[in-house]
Structure formats: C-alpha cells, structure tokens
Design a protein around this motif. Structure first.
Motif, PDB file in Angstrom:
ATOM      1  N   ASN A 156       0.857  -1.180   0.000  1.00  0.00           N
ATOM      2  CA  ASN A 156       0.000   0.000   0.000  1.00  0.00           C
ATOM      3  C   ASN A 156       0.899   1.238   0.000  1.00  0.00           C
ATOM      4  N   LYS A 157       0.746   2.121  -1.000  1.00  0.00           N
ATOM      5  CA  LYS A 157       1.650   3.274  -1.133  1.00  0.00           C
ATOM      6  C   LYS A 157       0.996   4.560  -0.625  1.00  0.00           C
ATOM      7  N   PHE A 158       1.812   5.391   0.040  1.00  0.00           N
ATOM      8  CA  PHE A 158       1.363   6.722   0.488  1.00  0.00           C
ATOM      9  C   PHE A 158       2.411   7.727   0.026  1.00  0.00           C
ATOM     10  N   ILE A 159       1.960   8.809  -0.616  1.00  0.00           N
ATOM     11  CA  ILE A 159       2.913   9.833  -1.110  1.00  0.00           C
ATOM     12  C   ILE A 159       2.463  11.203  -0.613  1.00  0.00           C
ATOM     13  N   MET A 160       3.428  11.989  -0.131  1.00  0.00           N
ATOM     14  CA  MET A 160       3.102  13.345   0.357  1.00  0.00           C
ATOM     15  C   MET A 160       4.298  14.271   0.150  1.00  0.00           C
ATOM     16  N   PRO A 161       4.088  15.456  -0.429  1.00  0.00           N
ATOM     17  CA  PRO A 161       5.201  16.417  -0.588  1.00  0.00           C
ATOM     18  C   PRO A 161       5.666  16.946   0.778  1.00  0.00           C
ATOM     19  N   THR A 162       6.973  17.023   0.973  1.00  0.00           N
ATOM     20  CA  THR A 162       7.486  17.546   2.261  1.00  0.00           C
ATOM     21  C   THR A 162       7.082  19.009   2.445  1.00  0.00           C
ATOM     22  N   ALA A 163       6.851  19.719   1.337  1.00  0.00           N
ATOM     23  CA  ALA A 163       6.449  21.137   1.430  1.00  0.00           C
ATOM     24  C   ALA A 163       5.134  21.301   2.191  1.00  0.00           C
ATOM     25  N   ASP A 164       4.316  20.227   2.218  1.00  0.00           N
ATOM     26  CA  ASP A 164       3.008  20.314   2.891  1.00  0.00           C
ATOM     27  C   ASP A 164       3.084  20.053   4.399  1.00  0.00           C
ATOM     28  N   LEU A 165       4.236  19.603   4.885  1.00  0.00           N
ATOM     29  CA  LEU A 165       4.359  19.326   6.319  1.00  0.00           C
ATOM     30  C   LEU A 165       4.350  20.630   7.102  1.00  0.00           C
TER      31      LEU A 165
END
Length: 449
Positions: free
Chosen positions: A264-273
C-alpha cells in the motif's frame, strides 16, 4: 497476569510514574507502600492519602522496602543506587512503571524511543490516531504516566514515549509497533560512560517483539544499522531514510515522502508538512508509517501532518521583538538535539546554552557555530566546559546564572533579523526544576522585555 492477592508493591519515588503506579497497584489489589528520599509534592500526598496508600518521605526505611514482593523504581533512580543493588541481591524484582502497567491493558501499544525526536514523534502519532477517530492516549514521558492512564483503561491505543531508563526496567513489556528515532550519545553518566550500554538500553524496546510485531527505525543511523547486523530483530522491519530507496518502509524522492507498507503506497510532498527541517521529515515518516499499518485513510494522514504544529519547548517560536526572533528549544537536553536546532537557524544566532553536562562532546557543533552563531550566553552553575569548547569559535561569550539575565544580555546583543535561541544541550537540574520550567522562564523573560 495471575491474580496477585495481597502481594506487597513498594514504589520508590513519588513523581508522576510513582504515584500512577501506586494508584494502579491499589486498584489491582496490591498492598502498596511509597517511599521517596526527597520531599513529596503536596498534591501527590493528598492523592496518596485519599486512596489510603501508605507513604514516607525524606528517607528510605529498609525494613519497609526489603519486605516487598515487587519494586517499581522511578526512572530517576540509577541501578547503581545502594538500595537497588541490595534489592537485586535479595532477588526482589525491580521493574519500571511501564513493565508494571502493561499487563493490565488489552489496548494496542505503540512505543517510541530514541535520543531525539521521540516527543515530537509520539505527539504526532497521537495526533494522527485521534484525527482518525481512534481512542488514543499519549503517555509515558509525555502527558500522564502510563500506569495512571491504565487505571480507567479507556484507550484502544497507547502511544508511549519511552526513555532508556524506563526500558532498563522492563522484563516482558512488548509494544506491537516499536519506533527508534535515532541513537546519539546521551545520559552516558548513567551508563558508565559506555555508549554500547546506552545503545543496548534503547534496543530494549524490541527485545520481546515477535515476527507479528513491527519495528520502524532510521536507516540513515549507522549506530542502529550496526546493532541490527549483530543482534537480529525478530519483528518486521520498516526502515525510513532520506538517502536511500526503501522497498518496505519510507524514503524521500524529489521532495516527496514515499511510504510502502503491505503493498500500500502513500505519497506526500514535504512542502506540505507543518513542521520544517529534515529531522521533522523523519518524524513524519515514522508517524505516517504507523498510520499506514493501522490502515488510516490517506487523506486523514495528510491533513494531520499538515496541521500539526509541534510540541512546547521544541523549536517553539516565542516572540519577534525589533525584528529579532526568540526561539525556545529548552527540550534540547543533549548535543544532537542542539545540532538540529542550530541547523534549522537561517540567520545569525545568539545561542543560550548550558546546564548539567551529561558527558557531552561538543565537537560536532563546531562547524555550525562558526557558520551561524555570533555570541554565546552560558547559563549554568559550571560553564567551564562550554567556554573551553567554544572559546575559539566566537568572540563573544558571557556567563549568567539566571534566565532573566541571559535574556537581557541577548536583547542587548541582538541586531535586526537575528535569532535568539535557547537550546541548552544539557539537563536543567542545576538552576531549574526541569526543562519545562527552564522553557517557561525563558518565555516569561522574553515577554517582559
């Protein structure tokens, strides 16, 4: 755990963990006695009286203590204390609050340890679990003691921040998900100045894990990698890395966090942290990996990582005065934590440092000091080691014995766009009750400017 009848539980130390253990012990039918070599706080005495628990302060009466069936020792008492040595010789089990409490709950246990980042990671995981509607409680070194939370046991998940001292006192405790944020030299004064003993202590978090449990850890940390090579871990490994591609676990690619758990893959831009800095990318990876394991919706994970703004006393912006930013990082009680703080500074910094040195090696800070620090304000009873370490790095070093004085010096030295950073790299016990007291005094002194 088997029915204990009226077994005698003696609690050494009447702090948060001691009082919590006493109350849980009483509820579980133990005969409880609390002994503190110092003075017990007024409100703690009230609680013990209300629940009819016997206690003593300013002494340890051996006759009362050596008659115990089981001892819960406060994490602040070293194993080398003569009384503890005596108890072990008599084969009386000496355990930590975590070990005492865990058999009395059926909830899922998520344990977090590490030299740095464990409070932020614990708070972040708790924030995500609550965001998903789970009955999560954060405990251990954060919030209430684990033992006190277990009394009413209303949680489905406990997110436990665990220090090496708490892990030293475990026998069977086993978190279903264990997280190790990093290992750098800390508390070496308690481990005979032997880094290997401290490393082994941190790995106590996985010692009872089985192949059906999970271990999330920093794969960029050579100390952790070396230990795992020599001491294989039973649980399923889910590493995270900023440097290398990871098949099962988390890694960074093109400024995106990519996590794969059970296909199961999860992707998130670090800019959104919400939290900035590479160390917080790692904390977010650890938290999101836990959330993936628990099958929390990806949108919920994203939202929670976008709106979590950190914990008090950890790189906490206090005020901007005359275009000077004052930052409270009182929770930095070791050199590595201060390294992260200085690394995060984007402009010239006046650094307030000092306290009780735990065998610190300051050399890893030299490059950052040369690059970012224009003045050092020492805040401790004995500042000689800091002055010797950094005397050649900066022209301006002053010594102070009070927070108010330290902040006033900083105010006079600071110019437009500077930072004033409290990041002590040391424990606080010489001039303050604890790091929270130190951080609050800093904030008050800043607000009074």
């Amino acid at each position: 755990m088997e029915e204990r009848g009226n077994k005698r539980l003696v609690v050494l130390g009447a702090g948060e963990s001691g009082v919590g253990t006493a109350l849980l012990g009483k509820k579980q039918g133990f005969e409880v006695f609390v002994s503190d070599r110092g003075e017990i706080r007024g409100e703690s005495k009230e609680v013990l009286r209300r629940f009819d628990i016997e206690w003593e302060e300013k002494q340890h009466t051996e006759a009362h203590i050596l008659s115990a069936d089981i001892i819960m020792k406060s994490p602040g008492i070293p194993d080398s204390a003569p009384l503890v040595v005596q108890l072990k010789k008599k084969n009386i089990p000496v355990i930590s609050e975590i070990e005492f409490a865990y058999p009395f709950t059926e909830a899922m246990l998520i344990g977090i340890t590490g030299s740095n980042g464990k409070t932020t990671t614990t708070a972040l995981i708790h924030h995500v679990l609550k965001g998903a509607g789970l009955k999560s409680k954060a405990a251990g070194n954060i919030g209430k003691s684990f033992a006190e939370e277990v009394i009413n046991d209303e949680a489905s998940h406990y997110v436990l921040e665990l220090s090496s001292f708490q892990l030293d006192g475990i026998v069977n405790f086993n978190p279903h998900i264990a997280i190790l944020t990093n290992i750098t030299p800390d508390h070496l004064d308690r481990y005979d100045n032997d880094f290997n003993k401290y490393i082994a202590s941190k790995f106590g978090i996985v010692k009872n894990q089985t192949p059906s449990d999970y271990f999330i850890y920093d794969a960029d940390d050579e100390v952790i990698n070396e230990y795992i090579k020599k001491h294989p871990v039973q649980s399923k490994l889910l590493p995270f890395s900023l440097k290398n591609r990871i098949e099962e676990g988390a890694y960074l690619e093109n400024e995106n966090i990519i996590i794969t758990v059970n296909n199961n893959k999860f992707i998130m831009p670090t800019a959104d942290l919400a939290l900035k800095g590479n160390h917080n990318v790692k904390n977010a990876m650890a938290a999101a990996t836990v959330a993936q394991l628990l099958r929390i919706r990806k949108n919920t994970i994203r939202e929670c990582l976008e709106n979590f703004h950190g914990v008090e006393h950890r790189l906490e912006s206090v005020l901007k005065i005359n275009n000077v930013q004052y930052i409270n990082d009182s929770k930095a009680t070791n050199v590595n934590a201060t390294f992260y703080a200085l690394d995060a500074m984007k402009s010239s910094t006046i650094w307030i440092v000092g306290g009780v040195d735990k065998g610190n090696d300051y050399s890893e800070l030299y490059a950052l000091i040369n690059e970012k620090v224009k003045a050092i304000i020492c805040l401790g009873v004995d500042n000689s080691k800091i002055i010797n370490a950094f005397g050649n790095c900066v022209d301006n070093i002053v010594e102070t014995q009070s927070m108010k004085e330290a902040v006033q010096y900083a105010y006079k030295m600071a110019e437009r766009n500077d930072n004033v950073l409290l990041s002590p790299a040391c424990a606080s016990f010489d001039l303050f009750k604890n790091y929270e007291d130190r951080g609050r005094q800093f904030k008050e002194a800043v607000r009074e400017l």
